[in-house]
Design a protein around this motif. Structure first.
Motif, PDB file in Angstrom:
ATOM      1  N   SER A   5       0.827  -1.204   0.000  1.00 31.90           N
ATOM      2  CA  SER A   5       0.000   0.000   0.000  1.00 31.90           C
ATOM      3  C   SER A   5       0.868   1.263   0.000  1.00 31.90           C
ATOM      4  CB  SER A   5      -0.913  -0.006   1.228  1.00 31.90           C
ATOM      5  OG  SER A   5      -1.624   1.200   1.329  1.00 31.90           O
TER       6      SER A   5
ATOM      7  N   GLY B 113      -3.601   1.905  -3.915  1.00 26.87           N
ATOM      8  CA  GLY B 113      -2.870   1.732  -2.649  1.00 26.87           C
ATOM      9  C   GLY B 113      -3.795   1.730  -1.448  1.00 26.87           C
TER      10      GLY B 113
ATOM     11  N   VAL C 237      -5.746  -1.521  -1.346  1.00 27.82           N
ATOM     12  CA  VAL C 237      -4.952  -2.600  -0.761  1.00 27.82           C
ATOM     13  C   VAL C 237      -5.034  -2.523   0.758  1.00 27.82           C
ATOM     14  CG1 VAL C 237      -2.590  -3.450  -0.413  1.00 27.82           C
ATOM     15  CG2 VAL C 237      -3.369  -2.852  -2.717  1.00 27.82           C
ATOM     16  N   ARG C 238      -4.856  -1.323   1.299  1.00 26.30           N
ATOM     17  CA  ARG C 238      -4.841  -1.154   2.751  1.00 26.30           C
ATOM     18  C   ARG C 238      -6.220  -1.405   3.358  1.00 26.30           C
ATOM     19  NH1 ARG C 238      -1.366   1.606   6.579  1.00 26.30           N
ATOM     20  NH2 ARG C 238      -0.044   1.633   4.767  1.00 26.30           N
TER      21      ARG C 238
END
Length: 130
Positions: free
Chosen positions: A7, A62, A65-66
């Motif tokens: 991320s 990103g 993803v986190r």
């Protein structure tokens, strides 16, 4: 790969690409106006716009993803980076260097942009069902 590292990398690279996009836009608006004809200036502007859109896409990937705890969403971000390099990079080469054959590379970058959005959408759809 570690979710947090994945991320962070995507967000960092996306922010760098966005910053470079702002610099390219300013360069085009202030330095190239008298140097390039309208057609080539429009080509440069297209490269800058698509670089910015897909820099934001990298940052979004990103965060996906986190938030989603899903490293699969990172693939979208890296597709966006590859697209920026091929799509925007080829258009920068056409407009600034006059290397017309680079225009043949541009659609490959565009396809990578589309693929990146498809991956990001699919990962979001898939994670919503969890």
């Amino acid at each position: 790969m570690d979710i947090d590292a994945s991320s962070r990398r995507l967000v960092l690279v996306g922010c760098i690409c966005a910053g470079l996009g702002v610099a390219a836009g300013a360069f085009g608006a202030h330095m190239l106006k008298g140097m390039l004809d309208e057609r080539l200036l429009a080509v440069f502007d297209t490269a800058t716009r698509y670089q910015m859109y897909h820099s934001f896409g990298m940052v979004l990937s990103g965060f996906a993803v986190r938030i989603g705890r899903d490293t699969g969403a990172a693939k979208a971000g890296w597709m966006f980076l590859a697209g920026i390099l091929l799509f925007s990079g080829s258009l920068y080469g056409v407009s600034l260097l006059g290397v017309r054959w680079l225009g043949a590379v541009t659609p490959v970058g565009g396809a990578l942009f589309i693929l990146g959005w498809a991956i990001l959408g699919w990962r979001a759809w898939r994670s919503a069902g969890r």
